[in-house]
Design a protein around this motif. Structure first.
Motif, short mmCIF file in Angstrom:
data_model
loop_
_atom_site.label_atom_id
_atom_site.label_comp_id
_atom_site.label_asym_id
_atom_site.label_seq_id
_atom_site.Cartn_x
_atom_site.Cartn_y
_atom_site.Cartn_z
N HIS A 1 30.59 7.36 -6.84
CA HIS A 1 29.57 8.35 -7.17
C HIS A 1 28.96 8.88 -5.88
O HIS A 1 28.81 8.14 -4.91
CB HIS A 1 28.46 7.73 -8.03
CG HIS A 1 28.92 7.26 -9.36
ND1 HIS A 1 29.06 8.10 -10.43
CD2 HIS A 1 29.29 6.04 -9.79
CE1 HIS A 1 29.49 7.41 -11.47
NE2 HIS A 1 29.63 6.15 -11.10
N GLU B 1 24.08 14.75 -8.90
CA GLU B 1 25.37 14.09 -8.69
C GLU B 1 26.42 15.17 -8.49
O GLU B 1 26.53 16.09 -9.30
CB GLU B 1 25.74 13.19 -9.86
CG GLU B 1 27.01 12.42 -9.60
CD GLU B 1 27.32 11.37 -10.65
OE1 GLU B 1 28.32 10.65 -10.45
OE2 GLU B 1 26.60 11.28 -11.65
N LEU C 1 23.71 10.07 -0.76
CA LEU C 1 23.84 8.68 -1.19
C LEU C 1 25.15 8.55 -1.94
O LEU C 1 25.43 9.31 -2.87
CB LEU C 1 22.67 8.30 -2.11
CG LEU C 1 22.72 6.89 -2.67
CD1 LEU C 1 22.33 5.88 -1.60
CD2 LEU C 1 21.82 6.76 -3.87
N ASP D 1 30.74 2.10 -7.92
CA ASP D 1 30.18 1.33 -9.02
C ASP D 1 31.23 0.33 -9.50
O ASP D 1 32.24 0.72 -10.09
CB ASP D 1 29.75 2.27 -10.15
CG ASP D 1 28.90 1.59 -11.18
OD1 ASP D 1 28.80 0.34 -11.16
OD2 ASP D 1 28.32 2.30 -12.02
N GLY E 1 28.29 5.62 -3.38
CA GLY E 1 28.66 4.24 -3.60
C GLY E 1 29.77 4.10 -4.60
O GLY E 1 30.16 5.06 -5.28
N LEU F 1 27.36 0.47 -1.29
CA LEU F 1 26.43 1.59 -1.35
C LEU F 1 26.02 1.97 0.07
O LEU F 1 25.62 1.12 0.86
CB LEU F 1 25.20 1.18 -2.17
CG LEU F 1 24.15 2.23 -2.46
CD1 LEU F 1 24.72 3.29 -3.40
CD2 LEU F 1 22.93 1.59 -3.10
N ARG G 1 23.14 -0.39 -9.03
CA ARG G 1 24.27 0.52 -9.16
C ARG G 1 23.90 1.83 -8.47
O ARG G 1 22.72 2.13 -8.28
CB ARG G 1 24.59 0.74 -10.63
CG ARG G 1 25.08 -0.54 -11.30
CD ARG G 1 25.20 -0.41 -12.77
NE ARG G 1 26.34 0.43 -13.10
CZ ARG G 1 26.77 0.61 -14.35
NH1 ARG G 1 26.16 0.03 -15.36
NH2 ARG G 1 27.80 1.38 -14.59
N PRO G 2 24.87 2.64 -8.06
CA PRO G 2 24.57 3.88 -7.33
C PRO G 2 23.61 4.81 -8.08
O PRO G 2 22.71 5.39 -7.47
CB PRO G 2 25.94 4.53 -7.16
CG PRO G 2 26.89 3.39 -7.14
CD PRO G 2 26.32 2.38 -8.11
#
Length: 194
Positions: free
Chosen positions: A115, A127, A104, A108, A106, A42, A76-77
């Motif tokens: 994501h 997202e 942001l 998963d 990362g 992440l 988790r992201p």
């Protein structure tokens, strides 16, 4: 004059941020890393007011690490994005809001896919398959819209990112000369040279 870009491909996420630290018309340094690794899979780019960005980035990093220490597994992201959005929204309603824009991203491990989340200083969260912040976003988003392929290989994704950086350096009057680029995939975070 900060710029950050990110895009999601097949099994990876690429994040790039310029390395210039400037205030008004003065460039103070040209080797600042504006990408913060929050956990092994992440990471986050940040831009905005210099004091706010560093303080908020360290606040997020420490709290995500604390969560991992307490619970023995990392966020988790999607959960990290929700927590960051809530923190920004709460600070916005305080006397001292953070003026920070974030990307942001990362990988998963549980669902085995990358994501990317676009977050602004008002606590807006979305997202997205690709994103940009800063003045470079005016030029890069149209290129990303045209050339982004969610099934592209890492080399093709890096070529799309290079195209965005070249366009920003050609079009923007005061454009950064160096960028830090990182990739996150199932193997973790690593630096990449363009």
């Amino acid at each position: 004059m900060e710029n950050s870009f990110a895009l999601v491909g097949k099994g990876y996420l690429i994040v790039a941020a310029d390395t210039t630290a400037a205030r008004s018309i003065v460039k103070m340094k040209s080797d600042q890393d504006k990408i913060k690794a929050l956990s092994p899979h992440l990471l986050m780019t940040y831009s905005g007011e210099p004091g706010d960005t560093l303080q908020f980035a360290e606040f997020v990093e420490r709290n995500i690490r604390l969560y991992q220490i307490r619970n023995l597994y990392p966020l988790r992201p999607s959960a990290a994005a929700s927590w960051i959005r809530r923190s920004l929204a709460e600070s916005l309603r305080s006397r001292h809001p953070y003026s920070v824009n974030l990307l942001l991203g990362g990988y998963d491990i549980a669902s085995d896919d990358p994501h990317l989340y676009w977050i602004d200083y008002l606590g807006t969260l979305s997202e997205v398959p690709f994103a940009a912040h800063g003045y470079g976003a005016y030029f890069a988003l149209s290129l990303l819209d045209r050339y982004h392929d969610p099934n592209a290989t890492l080399e093709e994704g890096l070529a799309t990112l290079k195209r965005c950086i070249d366009e920003v350096s050609k079009r923007l009057v005061v454009s950064p000369d160096k960028y830090k680029v990182k990739v996150v995939d199932k193997d973790g975070i690593r630096d990449v040279e363009l």
